[in-house]
Design a protein around this motif. Structure first.
Motif, mmCIF file in Angstrom:
data_model
loop_
_atom_site.group_PDB
_atom_site.id
_atom_site.type_symbol
_atom_site.label_atom_id
_atom_site.label_comp_id
_atom_site.label_asym_id
_atom_site.label_seq_id
_atom_site.Cartn_x
_atom_site.Cartn_y
_atom_site.Cartn_z
ATOM 1 N N TRP A 132 0.693 -0.902 -0.017
ATOM 2 C CA TRP A 132 0.054 0.294 -0.325
ATOM 3 C C TRP A 132 0.702 1.434 0.032
ATOM 4 N N LEU A 133 1.509 0.990 1.080
ATOM 5 C CA LEU A 133 2.363 2.419 1.077
ATOM 6 C C LEU A 133 3.636 3.077 0.017
ATOM 7 N N SER A 134 3.792 1.348 -0.489
ATOM 8 C CA SER A 134 4.742 1.889 -2.438
ATOM 9 C C SER A 134 3.777 2.273 -3.355
ATOM 10 N N ALA A 135 2.762 2.188 -3.270
ATOM 11 C CA ALA A 135 1.157 2.321 -4.242
ATOM 12 C C ALA A 135 1.603 3.306 -5.021
ATOM 13 N N ASP A 136 2.045 3.167 -6.332
ATOM 14 C CA ASP A 136 1.673 4.848 -6.861
ATOM 15 C C ASP A 136 0.162 6.138 -7.076
ATOM 16 N N SER A 137 0.630 7.244 -5.750
ATOM 17 C CA SER A 137 -0.993 7.461 -5.877
ATOM 18 C C SER A 137 -1.941 7.791 -7.272
ATOM 19 N N ALA A 138 -1.509 8.026 -8.603
ATOM 20 C CA ALA A 138 -1.867 7.790 -9.762
ATOM 21 C C ALA A 138 -2.699 6.975 -9.526
ATOM 22 N N THR A 139 -2.572 5.542 -9.157
ATOM 23 C CA THR A 139 -3.548 4.546 -9.665
ATOM 24 C C THR A 139 -4.568 4.381 -8.885
ATOM 25 N N PRO A 140 -5.298 4.056 -9.928
ATOM 26 C CA PRO A 140 -6.914 4.123 -8.837
ATOM 27 C C PRO A 140 -6.929 2.825 -7.879
#
Length: 211
Positions: A132-140
């Motif tokens: 979760w913390l490493s996810a791209d914030s632009a990802t839905p």
């Protein structure tokens, strides 16, 4: 007997839950979310009344911690329950009763709550939180939730095995007129439910983009 993530995307103005379990049709029991209000997951010895009661408390303006305290405070079997809540502002809170099956626990941060019981170990929650913390914030949001769920499964998931999974997201861009539901997908009984859920999400995204 379940692993889940409850989260809020401030950028998308969306809230959602992803969940998996060695239990039939977990998506019919665990997740709840309402646009502009918040989201929650109720699991372990699931008290399904937590879903509507929790959303009602969130609608009334209570924060995540207050909602969790109210839900378990009125439940004489709270020791068997597990619940995670993210409120309208992205604040998170969780409860894991002492009688929940080991390994059971939760991890919290701004905008998310990761929780599980009857897990292979604490590494399941660690993997979900890290994803979760490493996810791209632009990802839905739905795809971020599914990535976290898949990471938990790869780390061992539910120690009894796999059976069902679901993802539910509400936000600005509802898929139908008069609704804020963006994603509502379930796999009720399958050997690899998370993989199947990801496949359905890919199909859902293609159809939604076309429309």
């Amino acid at each position: 007997m379940t692993l889940s993530i409850v989260a809020h995307s401030r950028a998308e103005k969306s809230w959602g839950v992803a969940v998996a379990s060695r239990y039939l049709a977990v998506g019919a029991m665990v997740p709840a979310a309402e646009f502009g209000v918040g989201a929650l997951a109720t699991q372990a010895r699931t008290n399904m009344a937590y879903r509507e009661d929790g959303l009602s408390l969130l609608r009334a303006g209570l924060g995540a911690t207050e909602v969790v305290e109210a839900l378990v405070g009125d439940d004489d079997r709270s020791g068997e329950r597990q619940v995670g809540v993210v409120d309208r502002d992205g604040m998170a809170a969780a409860w894991t009763g002492a009688q929940c099956g080991a390994f059971a626990g939760a991890r919290l941060g701004e905008g998310y709550a990761v929780l599980g019981n009857l897990l292979a170990g604490e590494e399941v929650l660690e993997a979900m939180e890290s994803a979760w913390l490493s996810a791209d914030s632009a990802t839905p949001l739905a795809d971020q939730l599914l990535a976290a769920l898949a990471a938990g499964d790869e780390a061992g998931g539910d120690r009894r095995g796999r059976q069902s999974a679901a993802v539910f997201v509400v936000g600005l861009n509802g898929i139908g007129h008069g609704t804020h539901v963006e994603v509502d997908l379930r796999v009720d009984d399958a050997p690899a439910p998370i993989s199947e859920l990801i496949r359905l999400r890919q199909l859902h995204r293609q159809l939604h983009d076309m429309s």
